[in-house]
Design a protein around this motif. Sequence first.
Motif, mmCIF file in Angstrom:
data_model
loop_
_atom_site.group_PDB
_atom_site.id
_atom_site.type_symbol
_atom_site.label_atom_id
_atom_site.label_comp_id
_atom_site.label_asym_id
_atom_site.label_seq_id
_atom_site.Cartn_x
_atom_site.Cartn_y
_atom_site.Cartn_z
ATOM 1 N N SER A 268 0.830 -1.202 0.000
ATOM 2 C CA SER A 268 0.000 0.000 0.000
ATOM 3 C C SER A 268 0.864 1.250 0.000
ATOM 4 O O SER A 268 2.064 1.201 0.266
ATOM 5 C CB SER A 268 -0.912 0.015 1.233
ATOM 6 N N THR A 269 0.228 2.371 -0.326
ATOM 7 C CA THR A 269 0.858 3.677 -0.189
ATOM 8 C C THR A 269 0.383 4.290 1.118
ATOM 9 O O THR A 269 -0.481 3.744 1.792
ATOM 10 C CB THR A 269 0.487 4.584 -1.372
ATOM 11 N N GLY A 270 0.940 5.415 1.491
ATOM 12 C CA GLY A 270 0.592 6.015 2.764
ATOM 13 C C GLY A 270 -0.100 7.353 2.638
ATOM 14 O O GLY A 270 0.079 8.068 1.649
ATOM 15 N N THR A 271 -0.897 7.656 3.612
ATOM 16 C CA THR A 271 -1.467 8.990 3.764
ATOM 17 C C THR A 271 -1.359 9.356 5.239
ATOM 18 O O THR A 271 -1.307 8.476 6.109
ATOM 19 C CB THR A 271 -2.945 9.059 3.327
ATOM 20 N N LEU A 272 -1.349 10.649 5.513
ATOM 21 C CA LEU A 272 -1.241 11.096 6.900
ATOM 22 C C LEU A 272 -2.444 10.688 7.728
ATOM 23 O O LEU A 272 -2.372 10.647 8.964
ATOM 24 C CB LEU A 272 -1.059 12.614 6.935
ATOM 25 N N SER A 273 -3.567 10.384 7.058
ATOM 26 C CA SER A 273 -4.773 9.985 7.783
ATOM 27 C C SER A 273 -4.799 8.497 8.124
ATOM 28 O O SER A 273 -5.696 8.032 8.832
ATOM 29 C CB SER A 273 -6.019 10.331 6.948
ATOM 30 N N LEU A 274 -3.826 7.744 7.628
ATOM 31 C CA LEU A 274 -3.763 6.314 7.922
ATOM 32 C C LEU A 274 -3.533 6.118 9.422
ATOM 33 O O LEU A 274 -2.576 6.666 9.987
ATOM 34 C CB LEU A 274 -2.611 5.694 7.124
ATOM 35 N N PRO A 275 -4.387 5.347 10.112
ATOM 36 C CA PRO A 275 -4.235 5.209 11.567
ATOM 37 C C PRO A 275 -2.868 4.685 12.004
ATOM 38 O O PRO A 275 -2.389 5.020 13.086
ATOM 39 C CB PRO A 275 -5.363 4.232 11.947
ATOM 40 N N SER A 276 -2.252 3.868 11.169
ATOM 41 C CA SER A 276 -0.954 3.283 11.536
ATOM 42 C C SER A 276 0.233 4.149 11.130
ATOM 43 O O SER A 276 1.383 3.765 11.372
ATOM 44 C CB SER A 276 -0.809 1.896 10.887
ATOM 45 N N PHE A 277 -0.026 5.327 10.553
ATOM 46 C CA PHE A 277 1.084 6.112 10.016
ATOM 47 C C PHE A 277 2.022 6.628 11.115
ATOM 48 O O PHE A 277 3.205 6.859 10.865
ATOM 49 C CB PHE A 277 0.565 7.287 9.187
ATOM 50 N N GLY A 278 1.526 6.794 12.312
ATOM 51 C CA GLY A 278 2.382 7.239 13.408
ATOM 52 C C GLY A 278 3.525 6.279 13.674
ATOM 53 O O GLY A 278 4.623 6.695 14.080
ATOM 54 N N PHE A 279 3.293 4.991 13.431
ATOM 55 C CA PHE A 279 4.365 4.016 13.616
ATOM 56 C C PHE A 279 5.460 4.220 12.573
ATOM 57 O O PHE A 279 6.649 4.061 12.870
ATOM 58 C CB PHE A 279 3.800 2.597 13.534
ATOM 59 N N VAL A 280 5.058 4.567 11.350
ATOM 60 C CA VAL A 280 6.040 4.842 10.297
ATOM 61 C C VAL A 280 6.903 6.039 10.688
ATOM 62 O O VAL A 280 8.126 6.030 10.497
ATOM 63 C CB VAL A 280 5.338 5.079 8.944
#
Length: 203
Positions: free
Chosen positions: A92-104
Motif C-alpha cells: 500500500s501507499t501512505g497517507t497522513l490519515s492512515l491510523p498506523s502512520f504514526g508508527f512509520v
Amino acid sequence: MTTNAQTALRPVLADRFVRKSVATDVALIAGGVAFVSLLAQVEIPLWPVPITGQTLAVMLVGATLGARRGALSLTAYMVLGLIGLPIFAGHSTGTLSLPSFGFVIGFIPAAAVVGWLSQRNWDKHVVRSIAAFFLASLIPFAIGLPYLAASLAQLGLPHGFGAVMAAGFTPFILGGIVKWVIAAGALPLAWRGARALGARRDR
C-alpha cells in the motif's frame, strides 16, 4: 586521547564492508529502504495496524548503517510511501490519515537511536545489544499509539486507553519480543563473522 567526536564516529557494521563515500552512503540508504519495504510485506493483516516485519527491519537498518544513514533511510521510506510508491504493508501507499502512520514516523527516531548506540559498540555485546534493541522497539509505540488514538477519534471510533492498546499494542507483544531477540542476537553474531573474515584476510 579519544574525543567525543571520535567516539561518535566509530564504524558500524556496514563500514566494515564498504568504504565511506557519498555514493556508498546513497547506496546503503537505498538498500535500507528496500529492506524495510521487503519486510513490510511479511504481514498478518489487521486493522487498524497490521503485524509486519518492519520493526525488525528498522532495528537492523539502524544498527548496520548508523544513526544518520539509518534515520535518512527510514525518512526516505516514509516519503516514498507518501508520494505513492507501494512500499508500505500490503503493497500500500501512505497517507497522513492512515491510523498506523504514526508508527512509520516512529521508525525514524527508532533507527537513529539504535544506530547511535551501535556507533558506541552496543551492538557488539549481547547484553547491551538486548538493551539497545529493546529501547528501539518501544520508540515506534511512543509515537504510533497517540497518533492512532487521534486517528480513531477522527473516525468516530473508540479511542480510549483500552481501545488504543487493544488495537495498537497488545497484538504486537509476542511478535515484538521475537523480533527484539532476533535483532539483539543477530548483530553480535554478524560482528563475530566480520572479525573472522578480517582475520582471514590479514593472514
